[in-house]
Every structure is written in structure tokens, then in C-alpha cells.
Design a protein around this motif. Structure first.
Motif, PDB file in Angstrom:
ATOM      1  N   UNK A   1       0.836  -1.198   0.000  1.00 19.68           N
ATOM      2  CA  UNK A   1       0.000   0.000   0.000  1.00 19.68           C
ATOM      3  C   UNK A   1       0.876   1.255   0.000  1.00 19.68           C
ATOM      4  N   UNK A   2       1.916   1.223   0.822  1.00 17.44           N
ATOM      5  CA  UNK A   2       2.806   2.367   0.919  1.00 17.44           C
ATOM      6  C   UNK A   2       3.538   2.583  -0.413  1.00 17.44           C
ATOM      7  N   UNK A   3       3.980   1.479  -1.021  1.00 19.96           N
ATOM      8  CA  UNK A   3       4.669   1.551  -2.311  1.00 19.96           C
ATOM      9  C   UNK A   3       3.744   2.088  -3.389  1.00 19.96           C
ATOM     10  N   UNK A   4       2.490   1.643  -3.370  1.00 21.14           N
ATOM     11  CA  UNK A   4       1.511   2.093  -4.353  1.00 21.14           C
ATOM     12  C   UNK A   4       1.271   3.592  -4.248  1.00 21.14           C
ATOM     13  N   UNK A   5       1.278   4.090  -3.012  1.00 25.99           N
ATOM     14  CA  UNK A   5       1.060   5.519  -2.787  1.00 25.99           C
ATOM     15  C   UNK A   5       2.155   6.335  -3.478  1.00 25.99           C
ATOM     16  N   UNK A   6       3.417   5.949  -3.268  1.00 19.90           N
ATOM     17  CA  UNK A   6       4.514   6.719  -3.849  1.00 19.90           C
ATOM     18  C   UNK A   6       4.575   6.556  -5.365  1.00 19.90           C
ATOM     19  N   UNK A   7       4.201   5.376  -5.865  1.00 16.10           N
ATOM     20  CA  UNK A   7       4.129   5.204  -7.318  1.00 16.10           C
ATOM     21  C   UNK A   7       3.076   6.123  -7.920  1.00 16.10           C
ATOM     22  N   UNK A   8       1.945   6.245  -7.225  1.00 12.91           N
ATOM     23  CA  UNK A   8       0.891   7.149  -7.692  1.00 12.91           C
ATOM     24  C   UNK A   8       1.392   8.592  -7.770  1.00 12.91           C
ATOM     25  N   UNK A   9       2.161   9.002  -6.758  1.00 10.47           N
ATOM     26  CA  UNK A   9       2.661  10.380  -6.762  1.00 10.47           C
ATOM     27  C   UNK A   9       3.634  10.619  -7.916  1.00 10.47           C
ATOM     28  N   UNK A  10       4.462   9.633  -8.214  1.00  9.69           N
ATOM     29  CA  UNK A  10       5.441   9.783  -9.297  1.00  9.69           C
ATOM     30  C   UNK A  10       4.740   9.800 -10.650  1.00  9.69           C
ATOM     31  N   UNK A  11       3.787   8.849 -10.837  1.00 12.35           N
ATOM     32  CA  UNK A  11       3.052   8.819 -12.105  1.00 12.35           C
ATOM     33  C   UNK A  11       2.224  10.093 -12.293  1.00 12.35           C
ATOM     34  N   UNK A  12       1.639  10.565 -11.215  1.00 14.64           N
ATOM     35  CA  UNK A  12       0.830  11.783 -11.289  1.00 14.64           C
ATOM     36  C   UNK A  12       1.698  12.980 -11.657  1.00 14.64           C
ATOM     37  N   UNK A  13       2.894  13.057 -11.056  1.00 14.72           N
ATOM     38  CA  UNK A  13       3.813  14.146 -11.380  1.00 14.72           C
ATOM     39  C   UNK A  13       4.187  14.110 -12.857  1.00 14.72           C
ATOM     40  N   UNK A  14       4.510  12.926 -13.360  1.00 11.29           N
ATOM     41  CA  UNK A  14       4.873  12.778 -14.770  1.00 11.29           C
ATOM     42  C   UNK A  14       3.712  13.214 -15.670  1.00 11.29           C
ATOM     43  N   UNK A  15       2.480  12.817 -15.303  1.00 11.91           N
ATOM     44  CA  UNK A  15       1.303  13.199 -16.093  1.00 11.91           C
ATOM     45  C   UNK A  15       1.129  14.712 -16.117  1.00 11.91           C
ATOM     46  N   UNK A  16       1.283  15.369 -14.974  1.00 10.61           N
ATOM     47  CA  UNK A  16       1.095  16.825 -14.895  1.00 10.61           C
ATOM     48  C   UNK A  16       2.157  17.547 -15.715  1.00 10.61           C
TER      49      UNK A  16
END
Length: 414
Positions: A1-16
């Protein structure tokens, strides 16, 4: 869950970042210009203009620099002005005007040439022409030899961003030195400052900056044509003829001859006139507020007072903007996952506080320390983070899940 959270932040940053790049390119190609009349009003504005035009206290008058308006005088008339001023023993005379060709009035040309020959320290403007791919110039325009032989040359070019004569000419910066025909040339303000204080001028040049932000101080007295502080003393051509000045005003000073209208306060004159940060209408500028000679004077004051404007480099600015964006992404993803019902309200509140803080901080740094930080990209990153994350979670992420794509293809009854 913790790993998924940080992956989401990285993917979201790349998308933005990808989204921001696409939008930036769209604006670069002026795709949305037809829909953006408000943007047109603000495109020539910077936040620091508010400091110059509204927040700073009026500076003390400049005592070592006198401007002389040549009006619409012919060369004989200008020669008479030079002779009168030169008799008062200025330290240096600058001529912010070209004399590229001889006139049919031969006596006027000879009179002006003779007047120049009597000046001990004379600087005439040149013009940098034909820029090349090496950020240098292939040509340098000078006054005719019978004039230029008696003085040094210094270029009068400003950086305005105007592609042609019809564009708005906003002058915030200037180049202290440039290369033309493989020879080093100095700006008019730099060359004149050197005669007034060589040590301070060399200190300025040792900053070794290709472009300097002009730390504007004020304008001339122009009978209410502008609202900028009155900092520079100007003599009109007829005042010089009539002897309406004390010789002590001129002795050992820098005297800059320039065009300031047919007479001081001329509101119709548009020649050699620029928009500056001192313009009272800093958004949607209506009328140019400063003649070129006064812009040179402001650059000189900055050099001689050693009151420079420093600024954060573009690369560092972009790095800070990305770091700030990522911090917001992490915070907003946390809110989205932990407090989804509060997401819209909290993110909008945080964005408002952060954007206001960044804007205010930029003004404080510039007003108090003459340090310029372009907060545009930082504020933009803050403002788009919340909505862009909703697009990422609601559209992009769902497109990569079987459940999300299935919901998109199903139409439920109302």
C-alpha cells in the motif's frame, strides 16, 4: 500500500508535467490567442512591475546626470546647444542620436562637427545590426566620420521583445556589452558611467552578466504626462538658449543630449519611447511612459549607485517549481486517498494560500533586496496540481484498469 502511494505520486507528477508541456506548446503556437483577450492585457506585465509603480518609495534626485532635450532642432541648433553646455565644463557629453549622413545644409554639418571637436569627452551612439546565430552582431552603424572622429561610440540598443515597430516596446533589461564585427562594444550607459566612476563601472562589468535588469528609479519632470517619480533634471532646448540654468549645474556632470519630445511634456511624441515597469498602468498598458534617453539614465544610476538587481537563474527556478509541484502532489494524493470528501475544498484552500504566499514573497524579495524571483511557474504548478490530479485518478488511471474501462463502456439507466 505504501509503495503504491509513492508510485501514484510519481506517475501523477509525470502526467502533470506532460500536460503542462502540451499546454505550453499550444500557447507558444498561439492556438488560444483568439480566446484570450484578458491574457493580451497582462502578457507584458510582470509581478515586479507592481513594486516599481506602486510600492517603492520615491528615490532621491540624481545629481550627477543632466538630460538636455534637443526637440526638433536641426544640426546647427544642436551645435549651438553643445557649445553652450560645453562652456560649463561637463565631465562627459553623450549624444543619444544618430548623424549617419551629411545634410544639404553643409554649414549645419560643419557647425556640429566643430562643436564636437571642442568637447573633451564625447560619446556618440552606435547601433548594433544584423544579429547572427552566435549571439553577436555582424554590423555596427555609426554616425558619419566628420562627427564620429571626435568621440567614442557606444550602442543604444535596448531589449524590448518587439518584433516590429507596431509591437509594444517594453524595456526591462539591457545588455552591458556585445560583440559586433568581432569587436567588443559597450552600452551607452556603461560608457558614460565609466567617465563618472571607472571603479564602480568595472565592478558592474565584473558581474559578467549578458543581460542586466534595470533597477528603475524614476523619470523626468514632464508636466503630468506620467506618474513616475521625478528623479532626473532635464533642460529643454529653449532653456539652454536662454541661459535658464546655473553653470554649476553642469560642471563635472554627465550631460546626455536626447529627444524628449518637441518640448518637455509633449504627450504626442512617440519616437524613441518605451513602456517601463514605472508605468502606472502596469496591466493593459495604454501609453508609453519613458523616452530612451531617460532609460539610459536609469541604467546609469543603477551602475553608479551599485544598486543592482540580482535574479534567480531559470534552471534553478524550474527545479524549485518541480519540487514544489511534487510536494503538492504528495499532499493532494494523501488527501484524495484518506479524506476524499474533503478533497475539493481542502486542495482549493491550500492552492489559494500557497499561490498568495509565493506571489507576496516574490514582491517582498524584490522590494526589500532587489532580488528577482520569477514565481510564475511555481504558482502555475500549485494551481494546476489539484485539478490535474483529479484528471489523473478519474481518467488516466481508470483507462489502465479493466474495471475502469468496463465502467466507461457501460451506460446505466437514470
Amino acid at each position: 500500500m505504501f509503495k503504491k502511494f509513492w508510485l501514484d505520486t510519481i506517475y501523477a507528477l509525470a502526467f502533470i508535467l506532460v500536460l503542462a508541456f502540451i499546454v505550453t506548446q499550444a500557447f507558444a503556437f498561439k492556438i488560444f490567442d483568439v480566446f484570450d483577450p484578458i491574457g493580451d492585457a497582462f502578457k507584458d506585465m510582470e509581478s515586479t512591475d507592481i513594486v516599481f509603480s506602486q510600492l517603492r518609495e520615491d528615490p532621491l534626485a540624481e545629481e550627477d546626470l543632466i538630460l538636455v532635450n534637443i526637440g526638433n532642432l536641426n544640426r546647427q541648433g544642436i551645435a549651438d546647444l553643445v557649445n553652450i553646455i560645453n562652456a560649463a565644463e561637463p565631465r562627459v557629453i553623450g549624444m543619444d542620436m544618430f548623424f549617419p549622413e551629411l545634410k544639404p545644409d553643409t554649414l549645419g554639418d560643419l557647425a556640429l562637427s566643430y562643436a564636437f571637436s571642442q568637447v573633451e569627452n564625447l560619446v556618440l551612439v552606435s547601433k548594433l545590426e544584423q544579429p547572427n546565430d552566435n549571439n553577436t552582431f555582424d554590423s555596427l552603424a555609426l554616425s558619419h566620420e566628420i562627427f564620429s572622429q571626435y568621440g567614442e561610440s557606444a550602442f543604444a540598443n535596448f531589449i524590448t521583445g518587439a518584433a516590429d515597430q507596431d509591437d509594444i516596446k517594453v524595456c526591462r533589461t539591457f545588455a552591458p556589452k556585445e560583440y559586433a564585427n568581432d569587436e567588443l562594444q559597450y552600452a551607452l550607459s556603461v560608457k558614460l558611467s565609466y567617465y563618472m566612476d571607472s571603479v564602480k563601472t568595472m565592478n558592474f562589468l565584473e558581474r559578467n552578466k549578458e543581460v542586466e535588469v534595470i533597477n528603475y528609479r524614476g523619470n523626468i519632470f514632464d508636466y503630468g504626462a506620467t506618474e513616475a517619480p521625478i528623479t532626473y533634471f532635464a533642460l529643454d532646448w529653449y532653456q539652454v538658449y536662454d541661459g535658464q540654468f546655473a553653470p554649476e549645474l553642469i560642471k563635472d556632470k554627465c550631460v546626455l543630449f536626447c529627444f524628449l519630445g518637441s518640448e518637455l511634456g509633449d504627450r504626442k511624441a512617440l519616437e524613441d519611447k518605451y513602456f517601463t515597469p514605472l508605468n502606472a498602468n502596469y496591466a493593459g498598458k495604454g501609453h508609453a511612459d519613458m523616452f530612451g534617453g531617460v532609460v539610459h539614465a536609469n541604467a546609469m544610476s543603477m551602475i553608479l549607485s551599485e544598486d543592482y538587481v540580482d535574479q534567480l537563474g531559470d534552471n534553478i527556478t524550474y527545479i524549485i517549481a518541480i519540487i514544489l509541484l511534487y510536494i503538492n502532489v504528495v499532499l493532494f494524493v494523501f488527501i484524495y486517498k484518506v479524506m476524499p470528501k474533503w478533497y475539493d475544498g481542502l486542495t482549493k484552500l491550500i492552492q489559494l494560500i500557497e499561490a498568495s504566499t509565493l506571489f507576496t514573497l516574490g514582491l517582498i524579495l524584490f522590494n526589500s533586496y532587489s532580488f528577482k524571483v520569477d514565481t510564475t511557474w511555481m504558482i502555475l504548478g500549485v494551481l494546476i496540481a489539484g485539478d490535474a490530479l483529479e484528471v489523473y485518478f478519474g481518467v488516466v488511471k481508470n483507462l489502465f484498469t479493466k474495471e475502469g474501462r468496463k465502467e466507461l463502456t457501460q451506460v446505466k439507466k437514470l
